[in-house]
Design an enzyme around this catalytic site. Structure first.
Site, PDB file in Angstrom:
ATOM      1  N   CYS A 174      -8.726   6.541  10.009  1.00 55.68           N
ATOM      2  CA  CYS A 174      -8.990   5.275   9.321  1.00 55.68           C
ATOM      3  C   CYS A 174      -7.956   4.219   9.678  1.00 55.68           C
ATOM      4  CB  CYS A 174      -9.066   5.443   7.804  1.00 55.68           C
ATOM      5  SG  CYS A 174     -10.345   6.560   7.281  1.00 55.68           S
ATOM      6  N   ASP A 198       0.875  -1.166   0.000  1.00 56.50           N
ATOM      7  CA  ASP A 198       0.000   0.000   0.000  1.00 56.50           C
ATOM      8  C   ASP A 198       0.922   1.228   0.000  1.00 56.50           C
ATOM      9  OD1 ASP A 198      -1.580   2.151   0.518  1.00 56.50           O
ATOM     10  OD2 ASP A 198      -2.535   1.334   2.313  1.00 56.50           O
ATOM     11  N   GLN A 246       0.912   6.495   0.805  1.00 58.02           N
ATOM     12  CA  GLN A 246       1.620   7.590   1.480  1.00 58.02           C
ATOM     13  C   GLN A 246       3.093   7.622   1.103  1.00 58.02           C
ATOM     14  OE1 GLN A 246       0.149   9.921   3.193  1.00 58.02           O
ATOM     15  NE2 GLN A 246      -1.859   9.021   3.601  1.00 58.02           N
ATOM     16  N   LYS A 262      -3.809  11.913  -3.725  1.00 56.79           N
ATOM     17  CA  LYS A 262      -2.812  12.252  -2.695  1.00 56.79           C
ATOM     18  C   LYS A 262      -1.489  12.669  -3.335  1.00 56.79           C
ATOM     19  CE  LYS A 262      -4.656   8.834   0.553  1.00 56.79           C
ATOM     20  NZ  LYS A 262      -5.317   9.505   1.671  1.00 56.79           N
TER      21      LYS A 262
END
Ligand SMILES: Cc1ncc(COP(=O)(O)O)c(C=O)c1O
Lengths: 414, 145
Positions: free
Chosen positions: A372, A206, A209, A232
């Site tokens: 989250c 993932d 970020q 993002k």
């Protein structure tokens, strides 16, 4: 060219507006979503103005242009992360990309590399965003597989001390975040990826970020799948990316069915187009894909190493100044080694919601709550935190203003 | 400061000195409510006797708005008939949904009118309503017993 955050701000029209009765916008919520530069906004609207047609369909000039536009975005994105063009699947978001993987894996028949049976193991960590936790919880529940996880240390790092008992020969999937959206921790992947491959499992990253904030190369990381969201990474909402090794995408069954993803169809059966088309049914989010292509070009031009260094500098400065504030506790690593620009904290008895409201009144946008990642905030022993997250357009001034306002909030609620 | 409309003195007082914040051992109904967007949680016990709210006690974690709102609620509703309590409840919910267009009926709402400013901050309305929703749920369960 030297990195200049002030010059970069001029590319983002939102910084021209005022907040809460004439205040300068101090945007410290890029971890939730980033702001958009003019080139991205223009690319999206110019697509509608000049080239709009259904890509991969009509036999006319506009359809050709639309197809060319999204396929060149695919190329730009693949170069950005070091993959091949046909390894890039456009989705609506990273959430969708991770769900796509979970559903596709869940539907893999016996004999397929991805087939899961009862007792197989899926490994995640305590620092996952819900988007990289719940799809795997649900997949485990559907297949009888066992969900296991790495714990998080009090400093906010992954505890790899028992790596060999977490990732075992029963493990089929390891799905981990590259950078925690709460702690800012960047996970060192080498040992994890090696162990995953040693036991014959696939490694899913993932990268929500990390891809927007630092150089990420899928070949160097030696991972199998990666997901991130356009919004993002200074790109539009409504577009995300799933990257997968081409041999694995070939083996993986599709998730959503419909137009454009087929090779041949009869009344009773269908066969699939090769990846990435197999995973992209229906008319895609074309304007958003085109916008994402521009976003990635914009970031590349500035340079991901420069963006990462800038964020490290901001983070160092922020942590040093925030740690000096009475009763402020940073939830996450205090050193900037393998750490990105998301700084979560608590402030004595002042509830994050109240602090967030106070900061908002000063024109400062932060996020409050569990971000989250509820199991993680619980593990860190806090009901909620306030998070300041930094990006290429933030300055030391932004952080000064944050710290000044935190002190003012202590007075107000004290 | 704009913010002072939101954080009225009464609210900060209740936040610092919450009323009835200690769960009773006895109750007719007990509920647990959460606000999933911010993680605020509340447990609320209620005792209803002969159509009158005899006791409300609670415990919870949350922001000043959510904590003060429950505290004010207990002061306001303990001793009222269920009929009157629901009238106040309806008035309060309407006030929260008013987007700042009404001041609220002070005769009915008393200290709770101090929360009127919340209705201008859409993200905070749920905070103010958390305890009220818990009260409604618990009172319905208590009467069904
Ligand atoms: C680490 C991480 N993973 C996944 C997501 C989900 O991204 P999206 O909501 O864009 O699908 C986020 C967004 O906050 C995130 O920070």
């Amino acid at each position: 060219m030297a990195f200049d955050a002030v010059a970069i701000r001029a590319d983002f029209p939102i910084f021209d507006r005022k907040i809460r009765d004439g205040k300068r916008l101090v945007y410290l919520d890029s971890g939730a979503t980033s702001q958009k530069p003019n080139v991205v906004i223009d690319a999206e609207s110019n697509f509608y103005r000049l080239h709009n047609a259904a890509a991969h369909r009509g036999a006319h000039q506009l359809a050709e242009e639309a197809t060319e536009a999204i396929e060149s975005a695919r190329q730009v994105v693949s170069e950005f992360i070091g993959g091949q063009e046909d390894e890039i699947v456009f989705t609506k978001s990273s959430t969708e990309a991770l769900n796509l993987l979970a559903y596709s894996i869940g539907s893999a028949p016996k004999g397929n590399k991805f087939h899961l049976s009862a007792g197989d193991e899926i490994v995640v960590s305590e620092m996952e965003h819900h988007a990289n936790l719940i799809p795997w919880q649900q997949l485990a529940a559907r297949t009888g597989a066992v969900l296991k996880w790495f714990e998080v240390t009090p400093e906010g790092r992954l505890d790899l001390s028992d790596i060999n008992s977490v990732i075992t020969t029963k493990t089929k999937i390891v799905a981990l975040t590259h950078q925690s959206n709460v702690l800012g921790t960047i996970n060192l992947l080498d040992e994890l990826v090696k162990r995953t491959h040693d036991v014959g499992a696939v490694f899913i990253l993932d990268a929500c970020q990390s891809v927007p904030h630092m150089p990420v190369n899928v070949v160097e990381l030696d991972i199998d799948f990666l997901a991130f969201s356009g919004h993002k990474a200074v790109g539009p909402t409504g577009v995300g990316v799933l990257w997968g090794r081409s041999n694995l995408l070939a083996e993986l069954p599709p998730f959503l069915f419909g137009g454009s993803m087929i090779e041949s169809v009869t009344m009773t059966d269908a066969t699939w187009a090769p990846a990435p088309r197999k995973f992209e049914p229906g008319v895609p989010n074309m304007a958003q894909i085109v916008g994402l292509g521009e976003a990635v070009k914009y970031l590349s031009k500035i340079g991901m190493p420069a963006i990462h260094n800038h964020e490290i500098e901001l983070t160092k400065y922020a942590i040093a100044n925030m740690a000096a504030i009475d009763s402020l506790r940073v939830v996450g690593p205090l050193d900037t080694n393998m750490r990105g620009g998301a700084v979560s904290f608590t402030l004595g008895e002042i509830h994050p919601h109240d602090l967030g409201q106070f900061l908002d009144d000063a024109g400062i946008a932060v996020r409050t709550g569990h971000h989250c990642a509820w199991p993680l905030t619980r593990k860190m022993g806090v009901p909620a935190t306030t998070r300041a997250s930094f990006y290429l357009y933030n300055t030391l001034d932004d952080i000064d203003q944050l710290c000044t306002s935190i002190l003012a909030a202590q007075k107000y609620f004290g | 400061m704009q913010l002072d409309n939101l954080y009225q003195e009464v609210i900060l007082d209740h936040y610092k000195n919450p009323q009835n914040k200690k769960l009773s051992a006895n109750y007719d109904a007990q509920v647990h409510h959460v606000n999933p967007s911010c993680g605020d949680e509340i447990d609320l016990n209620i005792t209803v006797k002969d159509g009158v709210v005899e006791a409300i006690t609670w415990d919870g974690v949350g922001c000043s708005i959510s904590q003060a709102s429950v505290s004010i609620l207990t002061d306001l509703l303990i001793g009222k008939t269920i009929t009157d309590a629901y009238k106040i409840y309806d008035e309060f919910v309407a006030l929260m949904q008013s987007k700042g267009t009404v001041e609220g009926n002070e005769d009915l709402l008393e200290d709770a009118v101090a929360l009127a400013g919340v209705s201008k901050y859409p993200a905070r309305i749920k905070c103010a309503l958390l305890g009220w929703m818990a009260f409604k749920d618990a009172s319905v369960q208590a009467q069904a017993k």
